[in-house]
Design a protein around this motif. Structure first.
Motif, mmCIF file in Angstrom:
data_model
loop_
_atom_site.group_PDB
_atom_site.id
_atom_site.type_symbol
_atom_site.label_atom_id
_atom_site.label_comp_id
_atom_site.label_asym_id
_atom_site.label_seq_id
_atom_site.Cartn_x
_atom_site.Cartn_y
_atom_site.Cartn_z
ATOM 1 N N GLY A 14 0.812 -1.222 0.000
ATOM 2 C CA GLY A 14 0.000 0.000 0.000
ATOM 3 C C GLY A 14 0.839 1.263 0.000
ATOM 4 O O GLY A 14 0.582 2.200 -0.766
ATOM 5 N N ILE A 17 2.726 1.556 -3.435
ATOM 6 C CA ILE A 17 1.811 1.858 -4.544
ATOM 7 C C ILE A 17 1.398 3.330 -4.481
ATOM 8 O O ILE A 17 1.383 4.021 -5.494
ATOM 9 C CB ILE A 17 0.582 0.924 -4.508
ATOM 10 C CG1 ILE A 17 0.979 -0.470 -4.979
ATOM 11 C CG2 ILE A 17 -0.560 1.470 -5.361
ATOM 12 C CD1 ILE A 17 -0.122 -1.505 -4.830
ATOM 13 N N GLY A 18 1.073 3.791 -3.273
ATOM 14 C CA GLY A 18 0.702 5.207 -3.120
ATOM 15 C C GLY A 18 1.830 6.140 -3.528
ATOM 16 O O GLY A 18 1.609 7.131 -4.232
ATOM 17 N N ASN A 19 3.055 5.815 -3.099
ATOM 18 C CA ASN A 19 4.208 6.646 -3.468
ATOM 19 C C ASN A 19 4.418 6.665 -4.978
ATOM 20 O O ASN A 19 4.679 7.723 -5.568
ATOM 21 C CB ASN A 19 5.477 6.130 -2.782
ATOM 22 C CG ASN A 19 5.455 6.349 -1.284
ATOM 23 O OD1 ASN A 19 4.685 7.152 -0.762
ATOM 24 N ND2 ASN A 19 6.289 5.617 -0.573
ATOM 25 N N ARG A 21 2.215 6.071 -7.374
ATOM 26 C CA ARG A 21 1.108 6.784 -8.041
ATOM 27 C C ARG A 21 1.293 8.288 -7.922
ATOM 28 O O ARG A 21 1.163 9.024 -8.910
ATOM 29 C CB ARG A 21 -0.237 6.362 -7.434
ATOM 30 C CG ARG A 21 -1.432 7.123 -8.021
ATOM 31 C CD ARG A 21 -2.712 6.825 -7.300
ATOM 32 N NE ARG A 21 -2.689 7.104 -5.870
ATOM 33 C CZ ARG A 21 -2.801 8.316 -5.327
ATOM 34 N NH1 ARG A 21 -2.913 9.393 -6.099
ATOM 35 N NH2 ARG A 21 -2.789 8.467 -4.021
ATOM 36 N N ARG A 22 1.620 8.761 -6.721
ATOM 37 C CA ARG A 22 1.828 10.201 -6.533
ATOM 38 C C ARG A 22 3.021 10.703 -7.352
ATOM 39 O O ARG A 22 2.985 11.810 -7.881
ATOM 40 C CB ARG A 22 1.997 10.515 -5.050
ATOM 41 C CG ARG A 22 0.677 10.455 -4.284
ATOM 42 C CD ARG A 22 0.813 10.917 -2.840
ATOM 43 N NE ARG A 22 1.550 9.963 -2.011
ATOM 44 C CZ ARG A 22 1.024 8.873 -1.471
ATOM 45 N NH1 ARG A 22 -0.244 8.580 -1.675
ATOM 46 N NH2 ARG A 22 1.761 8.069 -0.729
ATOM 47 N N GLN A 28 -6.076 8.275 -7.769
ATOM 48 C CA GLN A 28 -6.443 6.873 -7.576
ATOM 49 C C GLN A 28 -7.410 6.431 -8.666
ATOM 50 O O GLN A 28 -7.327 5.300 -9.152
ATOM 51 C CB GLN A 28 -7.075 6.665 -6.196
ATOM 52 C CG GLN A 28 -6.100 6.726 -5.063
ATOM 53 C CD GLN A 28 -6.748 6.420 -3.723
ATOM 54 O OE1 GLN A 28 -7.965 6.442 -3.570
ATOM 55 N NE2 GLN A 28 -5.906 6.144 -2.731
ATOM 56 N N SER A 32 -6.707 3.353 -11.156
ATOM 57 C CA SER A 32 -7.611 2.199 -11.193
ATOM 58 C C SER A 32 -8.156 1.958 -12.593
ATOM 59 O O SER A 32 -8.292 0.806 -13.018
ATOM 60 C CB SER A 32 -8.750 2.362 -10.185
ATOM 61 O OG SER A 32 -9.594 3.435 -10.548
ATOM 62 N N TYR A 42 -8.969 -0.338 -5.658
ATOM 63 C CA TYR A 42 -7.635 0.253 -5.693
ATOM 64 C C TYR A 42 -7.363 1.024 -4.397
ATOM 65 O O TYR A 42 -6.295 0.891 -3.794
ATOM 66 C CB TYR A 42 -7.463 1.191 -6.897
ATOM 67 C CG TYR A 42 -6.097 1.820 -6.898
ATOM 68 C CD1 TYR A 42 -5.012 1.157 -7.470
ATOM 69 C CD2 TYR A 42 -5.857 3.034 -6.259
ATOM 70 C CE1 TYR A 42 -3.735 1.703 -7.412
ATOM 71 C CE2 TYR A 42 -4.591 3.578 -6.197
ATOM 72 C CZ TYR A 42 -3.538 2.908 -6.771
ATOM 73 O OH TYR A 42 -2.274 3.441 -6.708
ATOM 74 N N GLU A 46 -4.362 0.583 -1.586
ATOM 75 C CA GLU A 46 -3.463 1.673 -1.198
ATOM 76 C C GLU A 46 -3.600 2.009 0.291
ATOM 77 O O GLU A 46 -2.625 2.403 0.930
ATOM 78 C CB GLU A 46 -3.740 2.908 -2.065
ATOM 79 C CG GLU A 46 -2.586 3.866 -2.084
ATOM 80 C CD GLU A 46 -2.725 4.981 -3.089
ATOM 81 O OE1 GLU A 46 -2.850 6.143 -2.648
ATOM 82 O OE2 GLU A 46 -2.715 4.698 -4.313
ATOM 83 N N ARG A 47 -4.803 1.851 0.842
ATOM 84 C CA ARG A 47 -5.022 2.118 2.276
ATOM 85 C C ARG A 47 -4.610 0.934 3.143
ATOM 86 O O ARG A 47 -4.844 0.930 4.349
ATOM 87 C CB ARG A 47 -6.499 2.440 2.543
ATOM 88 C CG ARG A 47 -6.914 3.831 2.145
ATOM 89 C CD ARG A 47 -8.284 4.198 2.714
ATOM 90 N NE ARG A 47 -9.272 3.137 2.633
ATOM 91 C CZ ARG A 47 -10.202 3.018 1.677
ATOM 92 N NH1 ARG A 47 -10.276 3.901 0.712
ATOM 93 N NH2 ARG A 47 -11.057 2.016 1.702
ATOM 94 N N ARG A 48 -4.044 -0.097 2.520
ATOM 95 C CA ARG A 48 -3.521 -1.270 3.226
ATOM 96 C C ARG A 48 -4.615 -2.149 3.816
ATOM 97 O O ARG A 48 -4.422 -2.823 4.808
ATOM 98 C CB ARG A 48 -2.553 -0.844 4.326
ATOM 99 C CG ARG A 48 -1.449 0.023 3.790
ATOM 100 C CD ARG A 48 -0.715 0.710 4.912
ATOM 101 N NE ARG A 48 -0.097 1.894 4.354
ATOM 102 C CZ ARG A 48 0.031 3.021 4.975
ATOM 103 N NH1 ARG A 48 -0.401 3.148 6.197
ATOM 104 N NH2 ARG A 48 0.596 4.046 4.412
#
Length: 138
Positions: A14, A17-19, A21-22, A28, A32, A42, A46-48
């Motif tokens: 999570g 993936i967030g890093n 994507r940003r 998001q 997705s 998705y 990302e929120r684990r």
């Protein structure tokens, strides 16, 4: 996979993936859509709160243009494989026999009270073996 390890893996994926994507500068929703999954799913990854399937994981890595090793938390810059491994990943000790590795895997699947009982039996067995060795020396 044990719950604790699965959660550690979900946390690792999570965060990375967030890093990624940003770093691409996409939302998001955009990620997705490109991956081919719902934005809700998705976001849960990302929120684990969810682990993606292998197929979705591969699609995420491709769309976000990031190595699966990075998403899994491995440090590609580390010369030592043990240090490169993330917390959820556990390498067997090099000197552990196949039998010991199998026993450890079995013990991990048992409830704590059974592991405690097995430990007590092992201690008694150690004492018995020590006494037998002492008798042979006399």
């Amino acid at each position: 996979m044990k719950k604790e390890r699965a959660q550690e893996l979900a946390n690792t994926i999570g965060v990375h993936i967030g890093n990624a994507r940003r770093a691409l500068g996409i939302t998001q929703e955009e990620a997705s859509e490109r991956i081919g999954i719902t934005v809700e799913y998705y976001a849960r990854i990302e929120r684990r709160q969810a682990l993606p399937s292998l197929q979705v994981f591969a699609q995420i890595a491709a769309v976000l243009n990031v190595s699966s090793d990075i998403l899994l938390g491995f440090d590609p810059t580390s010369p030592d494989p043990a240090r490169a491994a993330p917390p959820w990943f556990e390498l067997p000790e090099p000197d552990e026999s196949k039998e010991l590795q199998r026993l450890i895997r079995r013990l991990r699947r048992l409830p704590p009270e059974v592991v405690t009982a097995v430990d007590a039996v092992a201690k008694q067995l150690e004492r018995f073996i020590d006494k037998q060795r002492q008798k042979r020396r006399r």
